[in-house]
Design an enzyme around this catalytic site. Structure first.
Site, PDB file in Angstrom:
ATOM      1  N   LYS A   1      -4.549  -9.871  -7.044  1.00 36.69           N
ATOM      2  CA  LYS A   1      -5.864 -10.142  -6.156  1.00 36.69           C
ATOM      3  C   LYS A   1      -6.854  -9.219  -6.718  1.00 36.69           C
ATOM      4  O   LYS A   1      -6.648  -7.947  -7.043  1.00 36.69           O
ATOM      5  CB  LYS A   1      -5.502  -9.802  -4.800  1.00 36.69           C
ATOM      6  CG  LYS A   1      -6.430 -10.071  -3.610  1.00 36.69           C
ATOM      7  CD  LYS A   1      -5.927  -9.729  -2.363  1.00 36.69           C
ATOM      8  CE  LYS A   1      -5.755  -8.117  -2.301  1.00 36.69           C
ATOM      9  NZ  LYS A   1      -5.481  -7.632  -1.113  1.00 36.69           N
TER      10      LYS A   1
ATOM     11  N   LYS B   1       0.817  -1.311   0.165  1.00 37.22           N
ATOM     12  CA  LYS B   1       0.004  -0.039   0.096  1.00 37.22           C
ATOM     13  C   LYS B   1       0.832   1.359   0.032  1.00 37.22           C
ATOM     14  O   LYS B   1       0.440   2.291  -0.588  1.00 37.22           O
ATOM     15  CB  LYS B   1      -0.946   0.056   1.183  1.00 37.22           C
ATOM     16  CG  LYS B   1      -2.075  -1.034   0.988  1.00 37.22           C
ATOM     17  CD  LYS B   1      -3.324  -0.525   1.971  1.00 37.22           C
ATOM     18  CE  LYS B   1      -4.348  -1.556   1.846  1.00 37.22           C
ATOM     19  NZ  LYS B   1      -5.263  -1.483   2.702  1.00 37.22           N
TER      20      LYS B   1
ATOM     21  N   LYS C   1     -10.047  -3.383  -4.005  1.00 44.10           N
ATOM     22  CA  LYS C   1     -11.189  -2.316  -4.317  1.00 44.10           C
ATOM     23  C   LYS C   1      -9.983  -0.925  -4.741  1.00 44.10           C
ATOM     24  O   LYS C   1     -10.434  -0.166  -5.442  1.00 44.10           O
ATOM     25  CB  LYS C   1     -11.178  -1.569  -2.559  1.00 44.10           C
ATOM     26  CG  LYS C   1     -12.044  -2.499  -1.993  1.00 44.10           C
ATOM     27  CD  LYS C   1     -12.360  -2.290  -0.684  1.00 44.10           C
ATOM     28  CE  LYS C   1     -13.177  -2.872   0.236  1.00 44.10           C
ATOM     29  NZ  LYS C   1     -12.900  -2.715   1.741  1.00 44.10           N
TER      30      LYS C   1
HETATM   31  P1  TYM Z   1     -10.815  -5.195   3.624  1.00 42.22           P
HETATM   32  O1  TYM Z   1     -11.857  -4.330   3.910  1.00 42.22           O
HETATM   33  O2  TYM Z   1      -9.808  -5.159   2.690  1.00 42.22           O
HETATM   34  O3  TYM Z   1     -11.615  -6.500   3.081  1.00 42.22           O
HETATM   35  C1  TYM Z   1     -12.808  -6.976   3.693  1.00 42.22           C
HETATM   36  C2  TYM Z   1     -12.549  -8.581   3.759  1.00 42.22           C
HETATM   37  O4  TYM Z   1     -12.608  -9.170   2.473  1.00 42.22           O
HETATM   38  C3  TYM Z   1     -11.516  -9.953   2.284  1.00 42.22           C
HETATM   39  N1  TYM Z   1     -11.050  -9.992   0.976  1.00 42.22           N
HETATM   40  C4  TYM Z   1     -11.061 -10.761  -0.030  1.00 42.22           C
HETATM   41  N2  TYM Z   1     -11.270 -12.037   0.104  1.00 42.22           N
HETATM   42  C5  TYM Z   1     -10.931 -13.040  -1.114  1.00 42.22           C
HETATM   43  N3  TYM Z   1     -10.547 -12.628  -2.079  1.00 42.22           N
HETATM   44  C6  TYM Z   1     -10.208 -11.234  -2.307  1.00 42.22           C
HETATM   45  N4  TYM Z   1      -9.750 -10.805  -3.565  1.00 42.22           N
HETATM   46  C7  TYM Z   1     -10.436 -10.127  -1.179  1.00 42.22           C
HETATM   47  N5  TYM Z   1     -10.299  -9.003  -1.031  1.00 42.22           N
HETATM   48  C8  TYM Z   1     -10.541  -8.799   0.225  1.00 42.22           C
HETATM   49  C9  TYM Z   1     -10.586  -9.519   3.292  1.00 42.22           C
HETATM   50  O5  TYM Z   1      -9.636 -10.693   3.664  1.00 42.22           O
HETATM   51  C10 TYM Z   1     -11.246  -9.239   4.289  1.00 42.22           C
HETATM   52  O6  TYM Z   1     -11.916 -10.253   5.280  1.00 42.22           O
HETATM   53  N6  TYM Z   1      -7.808  -5.244   7.605  1.00 42.22           N
HETATM   54  C11 TYM Z   1      -9.215  -5.845   7.347  1.00 42.22           C
HETATM   55  C12 TYM Z   1     -10.309  -5.330   7.894  1.00 42.22           C
HETATM   56  C13 TYM Z   1     -10.210  -5.382   9.297  1.00 42.22           C
HETATM   57  C14 TYM Z   1     -10.578  -6.550  10.058  1.00 42.22           C
HETATM   58  C15 TYM Z   1     -10.213  -6.251  11.463  1.00 42.22           C
HETATM   59  C16 TYM Z   1     -10.748  -7.833   9.790  1.00 42.22           C
HETATM   60  C17 TYM Z   1      -9.662  -4.285  10.495  1.00 42.22           C
HETATM   61  N7  TYM Z   1      -9.964  -4.801  11.439  1.00 42.22           N
HETATM   62  C18 TYM Z   1     -10.410  -7.166  12.300  1.00 42.22           C
HETATM   63  C19 TYM Z   1     -10.880  -8.948  10.863  1.00 42.22           C
HETATM   64  C20 TYM Z   1     -10.648  -8.516  12.239  1.00 42.22           C
HETATM   65  C21 TYM Z   1      -9.318  -5.265   5.761  1.00 42.22           C
HETATM   66  O7  TYM Z   1      -8.777  -4.324   5.432  1.00 42.22           O
HETATM   67  O8  TYM Z   1     -10.217  -5.698   4.980  1.00 42.22           O
END
Ligand code: TYM
Length: 340
Positions: free
Chosen positions: A194, A111, A197
């Site tokens: 991957k 990032k 977003k």
């Molecule tokens: P974020 O907002 O980027 O993504 C949300 C969830 O979607 C999953 N994900 C995917 N799964 C499969 N294929 C993909 N291409 C893909 N892109 C995203 C992510 O693995 C996630 O589960 N850091 C985290 C948010 C967070 C969090 C937490 C999660 C903050 N605090 C505590 C669990 C526990 C994040 O940026 O997810």
């Protein structure tokens, strides 16, 4: 009852990867767990956000949770900034985590990119906040996509170091739940990247609010290779796609995986149905399946967003219920640490 916590960032562009890798799995966990699902707005501002857009995106993620089947009566749905214990515990964890640990985080490197000196300090300590999210509830099960694995390992290290340093078995050992058929959905434009977003190409992802025409067009134009669809030789002994196929034909592997996940069928069945077929026929069927699965979700999300006051009331009550759990936990942490 085991306690589940997970979070999704309100940074816009929720996509099929978020749905198949995470949100869809949140729904089934409600039956046998106490479930807490958070819209992580504190995480979102680690990169710059437009305030008006952020407010809308918070509501949109909450609406998507509910549209996907998360029941606000059974689960706690709230936005992170409303429960002060997240930020409080994150500070304490900033003082537990070691710089060496944070330096290893691949997501920060990706990032921050070439402009590392310009990245926010928040982006760097982001995994400490993520650990605080989970541990403020003493949650031990965390459903996420594969890309969050390293962050959860760090959260586990933080919990263990805290327990060790203060001589108390206070925090539980976190168990990542990286389940389902599509834990890593790849870009439609590049099977080795991957689905994300932040990809500048809209064509790379299927958005959860895309209309039927857009979904069909993106699938039709998805990158493939010149061969026909693989046959059973592409399967590994466990019935999944073989690593050789994934390596040699990542786009074909990705589309087959998406098909199987949406159809809730073993990938071997999908391979059997399309062995030797042209991509065009497969893509037509995949587009139909994707529209049938995602259009109702988008419709429900839109109608929930029309009932804004109701959504806000759900977030209010979620924040209250979340605080009732997190406050005594973080009070105890403060006592353990030696605060008066
Ligand atoms: P974020 O907002 O980027 O993504 C949300 C969830 O979607 C999953 N994900 C995917 N799964 C499969 N294929 C993909 N291409 C893909 N892109 C995203 C992510 O693995 C996630 O589960 N850091 C985290 C948010 C967070 C969090 C937490 C999660 C903050 N605090 C505590 C669990 C526990 C994040 O940026 O997810």
């Amino acid at each position: 009852m085991p306690r589940v916590f997970s979070g999704v960032q309100p940074t816009g562009n929720l996509h099929l990867g978020n749905y198949l890798g995470a949100i869809r799995n949140f729904v089934s966990l409600q039956d046998e767990h106490e479930t807490i699902y958070c819209v992580v707005d504190l995480h979102a501002i680690t990169v710059q956000q437009d305030p008006a857009a952020l407010r809308e995106q918070i509501l949109e993620v909450a609406a998507t949770f509910i549209a996907a089947g998360i029941d606000p009566k059974r689960s706690i749905i709230f936005n992170q900034s409303r429960v002060v214990q997240h930020a409080e515990l994150a500070w304490i964890f900033n003082c537990v985590a070691r710089l060496g640990w944070l330096n290893r985080m691949t997501q920060f490197k990706e990032k921050a990119g070439k402009h590392r000196e310009n990245a926010s300090a928040g982006l760097y300590v982001y995994p400490c906040l993520m650990a605080a999210d989970i541990l403020a509830y003493q949650a031990d099960r965390v459903p996420v996509g594969d890309d969050q694995r390293q962050h959860l390992e760090l959260a586990r290290d933080i919990a263990q170091k805290f327990n060790h340093d203060y001589g108390r078995e206070f925090f539980p050992i976190i168990e990542p739940l990286i389940h389902g058929q599509a834990t890593r959905v790849m870009s439609l434009r590049d099977g080795r990247a991957k689905m994300s977003k932040s990809d500048p190409s809209e064509q790379s992802r299927i958005g959860l609010t895309d209309d039927a025409d857009t979904i069909a067009r993106k699938i039709r134009r998805a990158r493939t290779d010149p061969e026909r669809l693989p046959d059973e030789a592409a399967l590994a002994d466990d019935g999944g796609l073989s690593p050789d196929l994934v390596d040699a034909r990542p786009e074909a592997a990705n589309l087959l995986t998406i098909f199987a996940a949406l159809a809730r069928k073993p990938v071997a069945d999908v391979v059997a149905s399309y062995a030797g077929a042209e991509f065009s026929r497969f893509k037509t069927d995949l587009a139909e399946l994707a529209v049938a699965s995602l259009a109702p979700l988008a419709d429900r999300t839109r109608s929930l967003l029309d009932e804004r006051a109701e959504l806000e009331a759900i977030l209010d009550s979620g924040a209250e219920r979340a605080t009732a759990i997190a406050q005594p936990v973080v009070n105890e942490v403060k006592r353990i640490v030696g605060f008066l």
